[in-house]
Design a protein around this motif. Structure first.
Motif, short mmCIF file in Angstrom:
data_model
loop_
_atom_site.label_atom_id
_atom_site.label_comp_id
_atom_site.label_asym_id
_atom_site.label_seq_id
_atom_site.Cartn_x
_atom_site.Cartn_y
_atom_site.Cartn_z
N GLN A 178 25.70 -2.92 -7.59
CA GLN A 178 26.81 -1.96 -7.46
C GLN A 178 27.37 -2.11 -6.07
O GLN A 178 26.78 -2.68 -5.14
CB GLN A 178 26.18 -0.42 -7.59
N ASN A 192 26.43 11.08 -17.76
CA ASN A 192 27.22 10.35 -18.27
C ASN A 192 28.42 10.83 -19.44
O ASN A 192 29.07 9.84 -20.03
CB ASN A 192 26.41 9.12 -19.12
N TYR A 250 32.66 7.16 -15.99
CA TYR A 250 33.32 6.42 -15.09
C TYR A 250 32.32 5.98 -14.05
O TYR A 250 31.62 6.69 -13.20
CB TYR A 250 34.50 6.95 -14.51
N ASP A 251 32.19 4.59 -13.94
CA ASP A 251 31.38 4.11 -12.95
C ASP A 251 31.65 4.43 -11.60
O ASP A 251 31.07 4.87 -10.59
CB ASP A 251 31.32 2.63 -13.18
N GLU A 252 33.18 4.46 -11.23
CA GLU A 252 33.48 4.79 -10.05
C GLU A 252 33.21 6.34 -9.49
O GLU A 252 32.92 6.27 -8.65
CB GLU A 252 35.11 4.72 -10.14
N ARG A 272 30.39 7.84 -10.89
CA ARG A 272 29.14 7.72 -10.64
C ARG A 272 28.60 7.44 -9.20
O ARG A 272 27.86 8.07 -8.67
CB ARG A 272 28.32 7.34 -11.83
#
Length: 613
Positions: free
Chosen positions: A67, A415, A421-423, A425
């Protein structure tokens, strides 16, 4: 020759890292007149060298944890100090090489430059324009880049001189290989809950209370983060976007080949050097029932070498009529093609596709609206940033832009909605109370800003709320302890020649296991335990939800007839040689650094760090 090869090996490693670093992020350099962050002897330690090392180490850390890593987080892990130490060590060796009079001429520098892949054109040869563009894009001059190469090569020469000819003692390598290649014969069996002679008693309230207290971490809440946010995604405003029919029709026409596709075939083509060879192959397929696969293999080819994929009749040229009238599986030909006479095999028929404008318009409308919505968000981004710079809250953003305000009690398992969204998190996990909110783009073209207001530490859940969960976990533990005890009792009855089956066990025999053998159904500690045992010894190994009883039946030396042993000895020697060489060079580098004057301009280092924030 070996020394030269080793020297070139070091040079290519260094050059590869150098070019990758040049193309990395953060290569804009410091503004103003600051060019160096210090000196190692007579050698300047440039801002760019430190910048490259810092970029490389941050990338390596990101690859390791999977990450993105913020600079503040990297500093907490000491990445900046490691990068600085790396650069100082390298420049110290450069200074030593210069003091010893080690250098290389222009011809050698030219040779190294010509072989850097990044400087090659589409024809594979050195491209002067690509060289100039890459160097200028990295903010360097050709002179400074070529000087850096000269230093790198000289450093490689010095390193090769220090470690050249180092060979690990033969006895050491053979002893190490013999240890690695030793083998074991074992008998083992699984013991589980079914082996218990009595059910496990239910836990008392006192035992449950004690287990809850002793294992508080198992029954605690997750760390949560109170976050206020404002966000805007293309989906939120897509319905507000008006798409006129002319734009839709134009998009449909541009992609007409996607919607109007003729009938196609999945085809393989096997080309021959002349008509006679092609005719002979066709005769084999017809008269001798030779398969197309066999014809391909007889030419030393793979099916992937003759696969044409899906093609239209027009794309096949002269072979089109014959191929498109053939049945699936048929071999057609020989037919003269631009590559020579060829046989064709039809593998599948793909029906024609005819999607009308009316049928495609709804999907095109949604696609075009989403694209325009992304552009609308991009256009608003400057205003959003201006508002944030002026101290706007999340509520202010929602009031003055199309963004929507929200809040979330975020934890590691969140989630839903924006937390999908990964951004978001990543930003939520890295945020600290008091951080200045920043606008962040998401993969779908949306944006968000967040403000962390509080971090709530994990708390133990009251026993009354989790009593059933605690009871179940305690039962699992007590059952496992009972299984281990039962296995220990069975071990007392196992002798070197005792049959496991006489004790109601289902034995498995493993012969000639090495330290790297994988044995399905065993825990990670299985092999280390086995190779720690004496012949005839029996042990109980905890297997998580059960136990394993294992007996070591014999210890076998490495098989001297095994053809893999020689390769293993060679590999062990190479690894050992490299390890000894590295240790020697590290010791030499430390000694050189101890007698070299090192000066670091901390103000310049801090200024560079500010660019990474």
């Amino acid at each position: 020759m070996a020394a030269k090869s080793k020297n070139r090996f070091f040079v290519w490693i260094i050059l590869g890292l150098l070019v990758v670093g040049l193309l990395g992020f953060g290569t804009g350099g410091l503004s103003g007149s600051i060019r160096n962050i210090g000196k190692a002897g007579e050698k300047d330690i440039s801002v760019r060298r430190y910048q490259q090392a810092l970029n490389e180490q941050i990338r390596a850390l990101e690859a390791q944890i999977g990450q993105p890593v913020g600079f503040a987080q990297a500093q907490q892990l000491g990445v900046d100090q490691n990068a600085l130490a790396q650069v100082v060590a390298a420049r110290t060796i450069d200074n030593e090489a210069a003091a010893l009079g080690l250098s290389v001429g222009d011809a050698r520098v030219r040779e190294e430059v010509l072989q850097v892949p990044s400087f090659r054109g589409i024809d594979g040869n050195f491209d002067r324009e690509a060289y100039r563009f890459t160097i200028e894009n990295a903010g360097m001059t050709e002179e400074t880049f070529e000087t850096s190469i000269r230093d790198e090569v000289a450093r490689g020469l010095l390193q090769a001189a220090v470690v050249g000819g180092i060979v690990a003692p033969e006895t050491y390598v053979e002893t190490l290989t013999a240890y690695i290649a030793q083998r074991r014969d074992v008998t083992w069996a699984v013991v589980d809950e079914t082996a218990l002679t009595a059910p496990v008693a239910a836990a008392t309230d006192a035992e449950i209370e004690a287990f809850h207290a002793e294992n508080a971490a198992l029954f605690s809440t997750l760390e949560t983060r109170d976050i206020q946010f404002a966000w805007l995604s293309p989906d939120m405003i897509r319905d507000q976007i008006t798409i006129d029919e002319d734009a839709l029709r134009e998009l449909y026409d541009e992609r007409l080949s996607e919607f109007q596709q003729p009938e196609r075939r999945l085809v393989e083509r096997l080309v021959y050097v002349d008509a006679e060879a092609a005719a002979d192959a066709a005769a084999q397929a017809t008269e001798m029932d030779t398969s197309f696969d066999d014809l391909v293999a007889s030419r030393g080819l793979e099916l992937s070498d003759v696969d044409m994929g899906d093609v239209s009749q027009a794309e096949l040229g002269a072979a089109g009529d014959a191929v498109f009238t053939a049945e699936v599986g048929n071999i057609v030909g020989p037919i003269e093609t631009s590559l020579g006479p060829a046989l064709f095999r039809v593998n599948a028929v793909l029906a024609a596709q005819n999607t009308t404008y009316e049928e495609a318009s709804d999907d095109l409308r949604q696609e075009l609206a989403a694209a325009r919505a992304r552009r609308v968000i991009e256009d608003q981004a400057d205003r959003m940033n201006d508002l944030l710079a002026g101290g706007a809250s999340m509520a202010d953003l929602a009031a003055q832009t199309d963004m929507i305000e929200g809040s979330i009690m975020f934890d590691a398992q969140s989630n839903a909605d924006i937390a999908a969204y990964d951004e978001f998190r990543i930003a939520a996990q890295n945020a600290q109370v008091g951080d200045f909110p920043e606008l962040t783009f998401m993969d779908d073209g949306g944006v968000f800003a967040l403000n962390l207001t509080a971090i709530n530490q994990p708390a133990v859940k009251p026993l009354a709320d989790v009593k059933d969960e605690v009871s179940a976990a305690l039962l699992v533990q007590n059952t496992q302890l009972a299984v281990i005890a039962q296995a220990e009792a069975l071990v007392e009855s196992i002798l070197p020649l005792t049959g496991f089956d006489t004790l109601g066990l289902a034995p498995q025999v493993e012969a000639n296991m090495t330290r790297t053998t994988f044995v399905p159904g065993t825990p990670p500690a299985f092999l280390s335990d086995v190779f720690d045992m004496e012949t005839g010894e029996t042990r109980v190994i905890d297997n998580g939800l059960g136990a394993i009883i294992v007996r070591l039946d014999s210890i076998n030396a490495a098989d001297s007839e095994d053809p893999q042993l020689a390769a293993q000895i060679a590999a062990t020697a190479e690894i050992t040689n490299a390890g000894i060489a590295q240790d020697i060079f590290d010791a030499y580098a430390a000694q050189v650094q101890s007698r070299t004057d090192i000066e670091i301009n901390q103000s310049a280092v801090n200024a560079l760090h500010a660019q990474f924030q």
